[in-house]
Every structure is written in C-alpha cells, then in structure tokens.
Design a protein around this motif. Structure first.
Motif, PDB file in Angstrom:
ATOM      1  N   GLY A  53     -55.770  -6.513  22.671  1.00 48.41           N
ATOM      2  CA  GLY A  53     -57.024  -5.791  22.562  1.00 48.41           C
ATOM      3  C   GLY A  53     -57.065  -4.502  23.353  1.00 48.41           C
ATOM      4  N   LYS A  54     -56.076  -4.275  24.221  1.00 45.62           N
ATOM      5  CA  LYS A  54     -56.039  -3.037  24.994  1.00 45.62           C
ATOM      6  C   LYS A  54     -55.046  -2.078  24.351  1.00 45.62           C
ATOM      7  N   PRO A  55     -55.478  -0.856  24.036  1.00 48.26           N
ATOM      8  CA  PRO A  55     -54.572   0.062  23.351  1.00 48.26           C
ATOM      9  C   PRO A  55     -53.394   0.470  24.220  1.00 48.26           C
ATOM     10  N   LEU A  56     -52.230   0.491  23.604  1.00 48.30           N
ATOM     11  CA  LEU A  56     -51.051   0.986  24.311  1.00 48.30           C
ATOM     12  C   LEU A  56     -51.143   2.492  24.494  1.00 48.30           C
ATOM     13  N   ILE A  57     -51.839   3.147  23.554  1.00 47.39           N
ATOM     14  CA  ILE A  57     -52.013   4.596  23.614  1.00 47.39           C
ATOM     15  C   ILE A  57     -53.503   4.891  23.669  1.00 47.39           C
ATOM     16  N   GLY A  58     -53.905   5.740  24.579  1.00 47.97           N
ATOM     17  CA  GLY A  58     -55.303   6.090  24.737  1.00 47.97           C
ATOM     18  C   GLY A  58     -55.946   5.345  25.887  1.00 47.97           C
ATOM     19  N   GLY A  59     -57.073   5.857  26.321  1.00 49.20           N
ATOM     20  CA  GLY A  59     -57.774   5.249  27.435  1.00 49.20           C
ATOM     21  C   GLY A  59     -58.673   6.267  28.120  1.00 49.20           C
ATOM     22  N   PRO A  60     -59.256   5.890  29.241  1.00 51.20           N
ATOM     23  CA  PRO A  60     -60.196   6.786  29.927  1.00 51.20           C
ATOM     24  C   PRO A  60     -59.531   8.063  30.440  1.00 51.20           C
ATOM     25  N   PHE A  61     -60.212   9.181  30.282  1.00 46.05           N
ATOM     26  CA  PHE A  61     -59.782  10.448  30.864  1.00 46.05           C
ATOM     27  C   PHE A  61     -61.039  11.295  31.104  1.00 46.05           C
ATOM     28  N   GLN A  86     -52.264   8.256  29.918  1.00 42.92           N
ATOM     29  CA  GLN A  86     -52.999   7.335  29.040  1.00 42.92           C
ATOM     30  C   GLN A  86     -52.452   7.373  27.612  1.00 42.92           C
ATOM     31  N   TYR A  87     -51.988   8.535  27.199  1.00 45.91           N
ATOM     32  CA  TYR A  87     -51.496   8.686  25.827  1.00 45.91           C
ATOM     33  C   TYR A  87     -49.970   8.630  25.741  1.00 45.91           C
ATOM     34  N   ARG A  88     -49.357   8.218  26.832  1.00 45.74           N
ATOM     35  CA  ARG A  88     -47.907   8.078  26.880  1.00 45.74           C
ATOM     36  C   ARG A  88     -47.212   9.389  26.529  1.00 45.74           C
ATOM     37  N   VAL A  89     -47.803  10.488  26.982  1.00 49.75           N
ATOM     38  CA  VAL A  89     -47.233  11.813  26.731  1.00 49.75           C
ATOM     39  C   VAL A  89     -46.346  12.204  27.912  1.00 49.75           C
ATOM     40  N   TYR A  90     -45.140  12.521  27.577  1.00 49.29           N
ATOM     41  CA  TYR A  90     -44.217  12.996  28.613  1.00 49.29           C
ATOM     42  C   TYR A  90     -44.353  14.506  28.743  1.00 49.29           C
ATOM     43  N   HIS A  92     -42.570  18.684  26.774  1.00 51.85           N
ATOM     44  CA  HIS A  92     -43.616  17.678  26.493  1.00 51.85           C
ATOM     45  C   HIS A  92     -43.361  16.991  25.158  1.00 51.85           C
ATOM     46  N   SER A  93     -44.026  15.880  24.960  1.00 54.45           N
ATOM     47  CA  SER A  93     -43.931  15.138  23.691  1.00 54.45           C
ATOM     48  C   SER A  93     -44.656  15.918  22.598  1.00 54.45           C
ATOM     49  N   ILE A  94     -44.161  15.787  21.359  1.00 50.47           N
ATOM     50  CA  ILE A  94     -44.736  16.538  20.240  1.00 50.47           C
ATOM     51  C   ILE A  94     -45.274  15.542  19.207  1.00 50.47           C
ATOM     52  N   PHE A  95     -46.521  15.165  19.369  1.00 52.30           N
ATOM     53  CA  PHE A  95     -47.169  14.231  18.454  1.00 52.30           C
ATOM     54  C   PHE A  95     -48.646  14.598  18.298  1.00 52.30           C
ATOM     55  N   PHE A  96     -49.178  14.259  17.128  1.00 49.79           N
ATOM     56  CA  PHE A  96     -50.623  14.235  16.935  1.00 49.79           C
ATOM     57  C   PHE A  96     -51.058  12.773  17.067  1.00 49.79           C
ATOM     58  N   SER A 151     -63.246   6.233  15.245  1.00 47.29           N
ATOM     59  CA  SER A 151     -64.565   6.582  15.782  1.00 47.29           C
ATOM     60  C   SER A 151     -65.003   5.672  16.915  1.00 47.29           C
ATOM     61  N   GLU A 152     -64.203   4.651  17.223  1.00 42.98           N
ATOM     62  CA  GLU A 152     -64.490   3.787  18.370  1.00 42.98           C
ATOM     63  C   GLU A 152     -63.620   4.152  19.571  1.00 42.98           C
ATOM     64  N   GLY A 153     -62.906   5.272  19.430  1.00 41.98           N
ATOM     65  CA  GLY A 153     -62.054   5.733  20.521  1.00 41.98           C
ATOM     66  C   GLY A 153     -60.756   4.968  20.644  1.00 41.98           C
ATOM     67  N   GLN A 154     -60.367   4.238  19.583  1.00 38.68           N
ATOM     68  CA  GLN A 154     -59.152   3.438  19.607  1.00 38.68           C
ATOM     69  C   GLN A 154     -58.021   4.157  18.888  1.00 38.68           C
ATOM     70  N   PHE A 155     -56.837   3.997  19.419  1.00 43.11           N
ATOM     71  CA  PHE A 155     -55.652   4.603  18.815  1.00 43.11           C
ATOM     72  C   PHE A 155     -55.378   3.992  17.444  1.00 43.11           C
ATOM     73  N   VAL A 156     -55.022   4.869  16.506  1.00 44.82           N
ATOM     74  CA  VAL A 156     -54.763   4.431  15.135  1.00 44.82           C
ATOM     75  C   VAL A 156     -53.304   4.670  14.741  1.00 44.82           C
ATOM     76  N   ASP A 157     -52.849   5.916  14.885  1.00 37.94           N
ATOM     77  CA  ASP A 157     -51.491   6.241  14.438  1.00 37.94           C
ATOM     78  C   ASP A 157     -51.072   7.582  15.028  1.00 37.94           C
ATOM     79  N   VAL A 158     -49.778   7.886  14.869  1.00 38.15           N
ATOM     80  CA  VAL A 158     -49.254   9.181  15.299  1.00 38.15           C
ATOM     81  C   VAL A 158     -48.698   9.924  14.096  1.00 38.15           C
ATOM     82  N   ILE A 159     -48.738  11.229  14.168  1.00 37.59           N
ATOM     83  CA  ILE A 159     -48.136  12.089  13.143  1.00 37.59           C
ATOM     84  C   ILE A 159     -47.106  12.951  13.857  1.00 37.59           C
TER      85      ILE A 159
END
Length: 301
Positions: free
Chosen positions: A115-123, A224-228, A245-249, A254-262
C-alpha cells in the motif's frame, strides 16, 4: 267473331319457328291482342339463385386477424432477438473493458509495496511565484493526473528534448479533452531560482509548473521519486557544470499515487497512448473497495 279469328290466328302461328318456343310466341300474341302488358323477364343473373358463400360467417375476418396476430408474434420475436443481441453485445463489451481496466490497475498495484508507493511521497517545494507546492497539490477530485519531470535549466540537450516531447503530449491530450498537471522539478537548486525556471519554461509549454527549493528539499523530493542526481563537488562560483540525473516522466493519479513511468525512448504518441490507457483504467481507491463488496466483487479479487 273476334275471338274465333284470334284463336285461329293463334293456332296458325303456334307452330315452332326456327326452333323457338311455341308457347312463348303464342302467349305473346294473345297478350298483344288483349292489350295485356307483359311482365318483365328476369335476366339470367337475376333468375339464377346466388350460391351461399363457402366461407363461414366471419371466416375471412378471423383469417385476417389470425394472420395479423401471427405477423405480430413474429415481429415481436425478432424484436426480442435484436434486444437480446444488443444487450449481450453491450454486456460483453463492458465486461471486456472492465477486465482490461482491472488488469491495468493490478499492474499499478503490483508496483506498490504494502500500500505504500515505491515511487512518490511527501515533498515541500515552491513554485515560480514563490508559493508552496507539496505532494498534496497532486490530489484532486477531478480525476486529474499529474506528470512530473526532473531536470535543470542549464541542460544542453536532453531536458529541452524531453520538455518538447511533454508539450507535444499535452497538446495531443487536450484534443481529447484530457488535461494533466505537468510539473518540472529542478535538480540544480543552486542555479535554478524561481525567476530563472519561469523564464526557462516559457520556451516549452505555458501549463508546465516549475518547482525549486533548498538543496535539502530538492534532494528529499528526488529521493521520494527514486531520482538519481549528482552535481560536481568543489564548484567555484560562476563556474558552469552539468548535473547527472535520471530521465523519466512520472505519471501520478489524482490521489497522488504513482501510476507509471514514460522513458526517454518513448515517443510522444507512445506516451499519449500510455497516459490514456492509465486514465481510462483509473478507479479511485474508495470505489475499488466498494466494488469488491458488490455482486461483481469476484472481478476485483
């Protein structure tokens, strides 16, 4: 005397003439001499009796009625068949679409841990107007997704290319009445002030929100977003440098939860397709829980 002559004439003329009827001819002569008006003879159609109808009384009407009833039944049967086909096709389409939505949602859930996102969180950062912008700004009731990109304004090629791609995706999605909340977070807070970021983003898309903050705040957001990201050590004031740095979108619901990367390898069209599929498959958490308790709960297990 008149009577004898008449009778004689009648006897004389009573012989058949050309096979005709003697009785008829004699009678006509007698009537003429006695000034008796002959009765009008009935025509052949009147003299013949009209035969009784072979169809029973009300038979034709009953037959037509039965025929009409038969047609009505057949028409109603065809209507019922058409209705069943439409309903069956609609149900099949709905189940297949719902099944695909659930499959995508399960893939999204599999990217999360307990239930805890691997990507995303408080900032906690600030926008180009100096206003606070946190993870709570990603949450909304309009089911509006957010897309986040980490970069820096002094990036020579990669960041401009990716931001151009982001602008193309935003324009394509807008044609389908889909609006995202695009966010640019700098990895170089030492040089990227709110004013510089605002000026930088004007070259790409007007809807992109630029964020910055202190080094620690930016570092926390990247973590929080696992960005190097990495900046050179011992940089002198005014010295130019690059930030690795990492290159991802990062696509957030809308609930602030991680969905996918591009990733960088994806084209704008591929990114749009992925975003659309995720938006179509999105089901709010409260709704998912309610559906699990409904009669269709077996689909969501």
């Amino acid at each position: 005397m008149l009577t004898r002559v008449t009778l004689r004439s009648a006897r004389t003329l009573s012989r058949p003439i050309l096979g005709g009827s003697t009785r008829t001819f004699t009678s006509s002569v007698i009537r003429r001499n006695q000034n008796i008006e002959p009765k009008p003879e009935k025509t052949g159609s009147e003299s013949k009796k009209r035969p009784l109808s072979r169809v029973a009384i009300g038979g034709a009407q009953d037959a037509n009625k039965k025929y009409a009833e038969t047609n009505s039944i057949e028409f109603a049967s065809w209507k019922a068949v058409c209705v069943l086909l439409v309903l069956g096709g609609g149900a099949t389409y709905w189940f297949s679409k719902e099944k695909e939505r659930i499959r995508i949602q399960k893939e999204v859930d599999s990217k999360r841990s307990y239930g805890k996102p691997l990507i995303g969180g408080p900032f906690s950062l600030i926008d180009t107007k100096g206003q606070p912008f946190t993870h709570k700004n990603l949450i909304n009731d309009e089911k509006k997704f957010s897309i986040i990109y980490f970069g820096f304004t002094h990036c020579p090629d990669v960041c401009p290319d990716e931001l151009d791609k982001l602008g193309d995706m935003l324009d394509q999605l807008k044609k389908d009445n889909i609006e995202l909340q695009p966010i640019f977070i700098t990895c170089d807070p030492a040089r990227d002030s709110p004013e510089i970021i605002e000026q930088y983003l004007e070259d790409f898309h007007p809807s992109i929100i630029g964020l910055t903050g202190s080094y620690e705040d930016v570092k926390k957001a990247c973590k929080q977003y696992r960005v190097y990201f990495s900046t050179p050590t011992d940089v002198k004031p005014g010295q130019d440098y690059l930030v690795d740095h990492s290159i991802f979108f990062y696509l957030m619901d809308s609930e602030g939860q991680f969905v996918d990367v591009i990733g960088r390898e994806a084209t704008a069209d591929e990114g749009v397709s992925k975003i659309k599929s995720q938006i179509d498959a999105f089901i709010p958490q409260s709704e998912r829980e309610a559906r699990k308790k409904s009669w269709l709960g077996f689909l969501y297990k």
